[in-house]
Design a protein around this motif. Structure first.
Motif, PDB file in Angstrom:
ATOM      1  N   GLU A 108       0.817  -1.225   0.000  1.00  0.00           N
ATOM      2  CA  GLU A 108       0.000   0.000   0.000  1.00  0.00           C
ATOM      3  C   GLU A 108       0.846   1.269   0.000  1.00  0.00           C
ATOM      4  O   GLU A 108       0.417   2.304  -0.487  1.00  0.00           O
ATOM      5  N   THR A 109       2.030   1.199   0.571  1.00  0.00           N
ATOM      6  CA  THR A 109       2.881   2.399   0.609  1.00  0.00           C
ATOM      7  C   THR A 109       4.131   2.254  -0.255  1.00  0.00           C
ATOM      8  O   THR A 109       4.807   3.240  -0.534  1.00  0.00           O
ATOM      9  N   GLY A 110       4.445   1.022  -0.624  1.00  0.00           N
ATOM     10  CA  GLY A 110       5.681   0.789  -1.381  1.00  0.00           C
ATOM     11  C   GLY A 110       6.918   0.777  -0.502  1.00  0.00           C
ATOM     12  O   GLY A 110       8.044   0.714  -1.008  1.00  0.00           O
ATOM     13  N   PRO A 133       9.770   4.016  -2.789  1.00  0.00           N
ATOM     14  CA  PRO A 133       8.383   3.612  -2.518  1.00  0.00           C
ATOM     15  C   PRO A 133       7.463   3.890  -3.712  1.00  0.00           C
ATOM     16  O   PRO A 133       6.584   3.098  -4.026  1.00  0.00           O
ATOM     17  N   GLU A 134       7.718   4.994  -4.415  1.00  0.00           N
ATOM     18  CA  GLU A 134       6.867   5.318  -5.566  1.00  0.00           C
ATOM     19  C   GLU A 134       6.969   4.239  -6.645  1.00  0.00           C
ATOM     20  O   GLU A 134       5.971   3.766  -7.180  1.00  0.00           O
ATOM     21  N   TRP A 156       5.324   1.058  -5.396  1.00  0.00           N
ATOM     22  CA  TRP A 156       3.854   1.209  -5.397  1.00  0.00           C
ATOM     23  C   TRP A 156       3.310   1.094  -6.814  1.00  0.00           C
ATOM     24  O   TRP A 156       2.317   0.415  -7.062  1.00  0.00           O
ATOM     25  N   ASN A 200       0.623  -1.497  -8.012  1.00  0.00           N
ATOM     26  CA  ASN A 200      -0.730  -0.998  -8.247  1.00  0.00           C
ATOM     27  C   ASN A 200      -1.023  -0.593  -9.684  1.00  0.00           C
ATOM     28  O   ASN A 200      -2.175  -0.503 -10.073  1.00  0.00           O
TER      29      ASN A 200
END
Ligand code: MCN
Length: 800
Positions: A662-664, A786-787, A790, A794
């Protein structure tokens, strides 16, 4: 599990080699007593500042220095033309040496001050010398450069595109070289007969050096003697002396280079930069000492970065899971000009390790070196070996997944077997020794791998995503054999020299041509010499990094110091013992054949009461009252050690990570490193080197990466924008080792300085990929922010 360091006084002389004694360098370093280049203050010293290109790519229409020349404290402002005027110190090429170790190059010109064309942001255009540093910096800002901006390109694939802006008239399509290794035809046949093939497209990003001490130089010219003394942050003073003498036209024997304490290099301080040559030239011109210290921003713009590969590779297997072929095509970013060593990095240091730890019967590698609008790329942080290891271990992991075989089993079945050493690879090197299953098995125990998959499944059922990643790395280091280097076109040998000298009082100074800059050489070299001579460790002093004190040397890089410099010290010490034996025999009135040497004492065989210590012999050798016939006074020896081969350390690193889809965010549960660096001189120092290397590898995997915009402007040009990992980002590490001595050097050692940085990135990427397998994520490009993670989870933005 950390090794406890010992006080040297608690270690007996017989045990000094191999003991984890504390580093003797540290008290000066941690109390601020150590002297770095910028600490040097000389009478009447002036300061230099460099005017650098604001743009990634531009023509220079004009340089107006008039305002700067009038400013307070300014002594002079100099441009490209001043270097070539008749009334300034001449005779140099004023061009930087480029492209050692690769004969078939487009060896483009690299002037130390740009003439009419700048090719990266930070390219030097002019220098200002002023009474103090701030006046120099202010005046540098007042130099008015008229630019005509050109399109820029910073990625090697884009640079090789036929529509790309070209950087050099004599490098068509920005191609610096086109190089291949292995057997293309046999590899193609292997692929034709394969039961399964796996391919991968990889970006190995450009990383920027972040040495705590920025580059710096102080030059002091004495017109009376024509001596030029230069103090600088360097890993290889002798090589810099040789190269600089040609660049500025100063005779080598009247040029001295000293490396004071050096605050980190990691390969970024072996390349010959222009700035140090400019300080030296200005000192000759003005007949004054001059200092230049880079600002942090300058180091981001100009320190030679590392990596920058774009690669497509594929691996072929038979139906049992044996690897039968490997094919690699790499485009390597070389930056705007060829640095001193850059062309060797993506070729000989990279292509020769494409076999990894595996017995691969057919390999073909093709590398195209591309000029781009970034600073010249050089041998930073592992140099070629990390890129090879990353590629092979990502590909092995992917292949195992695709054929549905456990990644550990797949690796084990393809390891070079223990009885195959020395093992000749398909890519031109012979591995000296290895036992690849040993560190793997040790790592599996430490990871409790047997129960991991069950634990992973349970976690997934709870909505937690854990993954395990392996990296079975191999490294070629102990950079040496001159013969091999010569066959490759190197302009220098790769031996190492040393002197071991007894003083009349019985203490010892040993000199070595390597140049430590954080690796603890003063400690480990003293352990080696004390062990050979049988004298007290505290009685041995080590001198490095000074061309006036040490006759010759090749410096410290390629994790060569222990294997090559250490071995040279062993040879010198043994020569000293041989001479001392002759003198002892004479003094003890015995036949040299009957003299035995152990723990620093010569005794007569069968009459142990008749003896003398080597220190007593040293005193006698200088008194020279009673010496054997034809024996010169004094007790010292010099050696030039040139080994038969590289050394090939290896090991298994593995990470267990948890990824929050969910946050990476990625967090470490465990990091295990089992390294085999042969015999260890000092296990505590070995552990420290491994820790530092892993920190760098984790940094590359998760945080670091140079980013340039479309104009070639560095976006990550400060510590705020370029993410260097902090202590809290580094995993707890469990480090263990196995010992497979190198058979061809007298210490049985292999290098360790780069092991961690070579091993770690792919362990982390493989672990993240394993954790995200339920989301169909096959890979995430480094740095795995994290980006990016993610998006992979996703938005299906999965990369190789
Ligand atoms: N050693 C040992 N036993 C072994 C091998 C090595 O005890 N089997 C010890 C050596 O004696 C030495 C140290 O470990 O004290 C590292 O030795 P070696 O692997 O020979 O590497 P070098 O000393 O030649 O160092 C070069 C290597 C490189 S290439 C880079 S880059 C690097 C590195 O080391 N840069 C460093 N480690 C660094 N560590 C610090 N603190 N700072 C840097 O800039």
């Amino acid at each position: 599990m950390s090794i406890e360091s010992l006080d040297p006084d608690e270690v007996t002389a017989a045990d000094i080699l191999g003991s984890a004694i504390e580093r003797r360098e540290d008290p000066a370093l941690i109390t601020g007593d150590a002297e770095y280049t910028d600490d040097i203050q000389l009478a009447d010293m002036a300061h230099m500042s460099v005017v650098r290109s604001r743009y990634g790519h531009a023509r220079i229409e004009g340089v107006d220095t008039s305002e700067a020349e009038e400013m307070s404290g300014v002594i002079g402002v100099y441009t490209h033309d001043d270097l070539h005027r008749e009334d300034t110190p001449g005779g140099g090429s004023f061009e930087l040496p480029t492209g050692w170790l690769l004969p078939s190059l487009n060896n483009v010109s690299h002037p130390i001050l740009a003439k009419d064309h700048v090719r990266y942001q930070g390219d030097a255009i002019a220098v200002v010398v002023a009474e103090d540093r701030y006046q120099a910096a202010d005046a540098a800002k007042a130099v008015d450069v008229d630019y005509d901006r050109l399109d820029a390109v910073t990625n090697p694939d884009e640079a090789l595109d036929e529509d790309a802006p070209e950087l050099h008239d004599d490098a068509e399509s920005n191609v610096a070289f086109d190089w291949e290794i292995g057997d293309e035809e046999r590899t193609a046949e292997a692929f034709e007969s394969a039961a399964h093939t796996t391919s991968i497209d990889i970006t190995n990003q450009l990383v920027i050096p972040n040495a705590m001490e920025p580059r710096a130089a102080v030059a002091d010219y004495s017109p009376g003697t024509d001596e030029l003394d230069v103090f600088m942050t360097t890993q290889n003073p002798h090589l810099h002396r040789l190269l600089m003498s040609g660049v500025i036209g100063h005779p080598e024997h009247k040029l001295s280079i000293t490396a004071p304490e050096v605050g980190g290099g990691f390969g970024s301080k072996i390349h010959h930069y222009g700035d140090e040559a400019l300080v030296s030239w200005c000192s000759k011109l003005l007949e004054r000492p001059i200092k230049w210290t880079a600002t942090r921003s300058e180091t981001y713009l100009t320190d030679a970065p590392g990596r920058g590969h774009e690669t497509n590779a594929e691996i072929a297997m038979n139906d049992e899971g044996d690897v039968i072929g490997l094919r690699v095509d790499t485009r390597a970013n070389l930056g705007a000009y060829l640095s001193t060593f850059a062309p060797a990095v993506p070729t000989y240091l990279y292509g020769t390790l494409l076999s990894g730890q595996y017995d691969i019967p057919a390999i073909y590698g093709h590398v195209t070196g591309a000029f781009t609008n970034v600073p010249p790329v050089d041998a930073y942080r592992g140099a070629g070996r990390p890129e090879a290891s990353f590629l092979v271990e990502r590909l092995m992991n992917r292949a195992a997944n695709e054929i549905g075989m456990d990644p550990v089993e797949f690796r084990k079945r393809n390891f070079v077997p223990d009885d195959a050493f020395p093992y000749e690879t398909e890519v031109a090197v012979v591995y000296d020794s290895g036992e690849y299953e040993k560190p793997m098995n040790e790592a599996l125990d430490l990871l409790d791998y047997e129960n991991f998959r069950e634990r992973q499944q349970e976690a997934r059922e709870e909505g937690r995503y854990i993954g395990i990643g392996f990296s079975c790395y191999i490294e070629a280091c102990g950079l040496a054999p001159s013969e091999l280097a010569g066959q490759l076109g190197a302009q220098a040998g790769l031996w190492e020299s040393s002197v071991v000298r007894f003083h009349p009082s019985g203490t010892v100074t040993a000199f070595c041509g390597t140049s430590g800059h954080g690796q603890g050489h003063s400690t480990t070299y003293a352990q080696i010499v004390a062990n050979e001579l049988g004298v007290d460790y505290d009685d041995v002093e080590i001198v490095e990094g000074d061309t006036d004190e040490i006759p010759h040397g090749m410096g410290t890089y390629g994790s060569r110091s222990a294997a090559v410099g250490g071995s040279s010290l062993v040879m010198s010490a043994r020569k000293v013992v041989d001479k001392a034996k002759e003198i002892a025999a004479h003094q003890l009135e015995a036949d040299p054949e009957d003299i035995e040497f152990a723990e620093g004492e010569f005794t007569v065989a069968g009459a142990p009461e008749r003896g003398m210590t080597i220190q007593e012999v040293a005193t006698q050798s200088y008194l020279a009252h009673d010496m054997p016939e034809d024996t010169e006074p004094g007790l010292e020896a010099t050696s030039f050690y040139d080994p038969d081969n590289f050394v090939f350390p290896f090991g298994t690193h593995a990470a267990i990570v948890e990824v929050d889809p969910e946050t990476g965010e990625i967090s470490f549960e465990k990091y295990v490193a089992v390294d085999d660096v042969g015999n260890q001189i000092n296990p505590k120092i070995v552990e420290g080197q491994v820790h530092g290397g892993i920190a760098q590898g984790v940094g590359q995997a998760l945080y670091e990466g140079a980013e340039y915009d479309d104009n070639g402007t560095l976006v990550t040009g400060s510590l705020q924008d370029y993410a260097v990992p902090k202590a809290e980002h580094i995993p707890e590490m469990t480090t263990e080792s196995t010992v497979t001595p190198s058979p061809h050097n007298p210490l049985g050692v292999k290098g360790v300085g780069e092991a961690g940085t070579i091993a770690a990135p792919q362990a982390v990427v493989n672990a993240v990929t394993d954790a995200l397998e339920p989301f169909g994520v096959e890979g995430v490009e480094m740095p795995m922010t994290p980006e990016r993670v993610w998006k992979a989870v996703n938005e299906g933005a999965t990369a190789d």
